[in-house]
Design an enzyme around this catalytic site. Structure first.
Site, short mmCIF file in Angstrom:
data_model
loop_
_atom_site.label_atom_id
_atom_site.label_comp_id
_atom_site.label_asym_id
_atom_site.label_seq_id
_atom_site.Cartn_x
_atom_site.Cartn_y
_atom_site.Cartn_z
N GLU A 1 -11.25 -0.78 -3.28
CA GLU A 1 -10.54 -0.09 -2.21
C GLU A 1 -9.39 0.73 -2.80
O GLU A 1 -9.23 0.81 -4.02
CB GLU A 1 -9.99 -1.10 -1.20
CG GLU A 1 -9.02 -2.10 -1.81
CD GLU A 1 -8.74 -3.30 -0.92
OE1 GLU A 1 -9.47 -3.52 0.05
OE2 GLU A 1 -7.76 -4.02 -1.22
N ASP B 1 0.81 -1.22 0.00
CA ASP B 1 0.00 0.00 0.00
C ASP B 1 0.84 1.27 0.00
O ASP B 1 0.59 2.20 0.77
CB ASP B 1 -0.93 0.03 1.22
CG ASP B 1 -1.59 -1.29 1.52
OD1 ASP B 1 -1.90 -2.03 0.58
OD2 ASP B 1 -1.83 -1.58 2.72
#
Length: 322
Positions: free
Chosen positions: A205, A35
């Site tokens: 997401e 991420d």
């Protein structure tokens, strides 16, 4: 003769090592990290990733800095659960921005599953990019589900008029809210609504937004984060609020290289006008869901401004000073 041969081998190895240093290589640094949020501060690249581990161990953040995308320096434990009293586990998906010489780090924590659990998205502040960061609020910034969006995977965006927006959400729902100037809360939109749903088709997401030539490029991850089908799609809109109509994929796995390529960010070097996509991926054949590595590729556009599909590589990108 043996001496000359040894010297030749040594020179060849040195040349090879020098050649390898001309590109970042992928992954760009050692360790399991995911991420990644990439950004430029003070003529230096910074990457703020998730420390990829089981949730009980995923309780701190490291950061990495580089003068050229090739050589990286690790800054250990810039923030951990000792600094965030309400965060107990599963800290991930950081997003950072500088304002008035302070650095604000937004992050997810605790992986809450409903409104009755403690956690959500928090924000910490520091005087330097490498911290130490301290809790700004002493509580989450967002701790409830709105429009079905799990409060995770936040991204802070500064628009050209100086307004700051927060875009976030898991469980296939994405919201946007307008931040107060001190980042302690939100300013209601016209009509009184604080959180607006801007979920595009296919969204799962990991939202990210950048602006280019007056257009808003809204990007997100699709698929499952533990699987090989993780990927990044995008839309181009005239306004930040959308509508964000899905155009297609930017990033996906190549099983000759790696799989599960997703949850990215974009760095724009204004000096060279190069765009880079920073993302994580999984080694082929590795079945541990937490084994994710941070990588980088150049991102290019066609004549119409659309993003060309990115090819994942082992080489990464050449040196490029901001």
């Amino acid at each position: 003769m043996n001496l000359l041969r040894s010297l030749a081998v040594s020179l060849a190895l040195a040349a090879s090592a020098a050649g390898q240093e001309k590109t970042s290589g992928n992954p760009i640094f050692e360790g399991w990290y995911a991420d990644p949020e990439g950004i430029i501060f003070d003529k230096e690249y910074w990457v703020y990733p998730t420390f990829s581990a089981p949730y009980g161990e995923q309780t701190h953040f490291d950061a990495f800095s580089s003068p050229d995308l090739v050589k990286w320096t690790k800054h250990s434990k810039i923030l951990d659960t000792g600094d965030i009293k309400w965060a107990k586990r599963a800290m991930w998906a950081p997003s950072i921005i500088e304002k008035d010489r302070k650095y604000y780090l937004f992050f997810s924590a605790n992986d809450i599953q409903n409104d009755n659990q403690a956690g959500g998205i928090g924000v910490a502040v520091a005087n330097k990019p490498d911290g130490p960061f301290k809790d700004l609020l002493g509580k989450p910034l967002i701790d409830k589900f709105h429009h079905g969006a799990q409060p995770i995977d936040g991204f802070v965006f500064r628009d050209d008029d100086g307004s700051y927006y927060f875009i976030y959400g898991g469980w296939r729902h994405c919201n946007i809210a307008k931040l107060k100037p001190d980042f302690t809360g939100f300013i209601p939109f016209e009509g009184g609504e604080i959180f607006k749903s801007i979920t595009p088709e296919g969204y799962v997401e990991g939202p990210f937004v950048f602006k280019k030539n007056g257009k808003y490029y809204f990007m997100w991850s699709e698929g499952g984060w533990t699987g090989p089908d993780y990927k990044v799609a995008y839309a181009i809109s005239d306004t930040l609020m959308g509508p964000h109509k899905r155009i297609g994929l930017v990033l996906q796995q190549n099983f000759d290289i790696a799989n599960g390529a997703g949850h990215h960010s974009v760095i724009h070097n204004k000096k060279s006008d190069n765009y880079y996509i920073v993302y994580h991926r999984r080694p082929n054949g590795d079945t541990d869901g937490n084994h994710r590595a941070t990588c980088i590729e150049k991102m290019e556009f066609d004549a119409d401004g659309k993003i060309k599909p990115v090819t994942i590589t082992k080489e990464g990108v050449p040196a490029d000073k901001p």
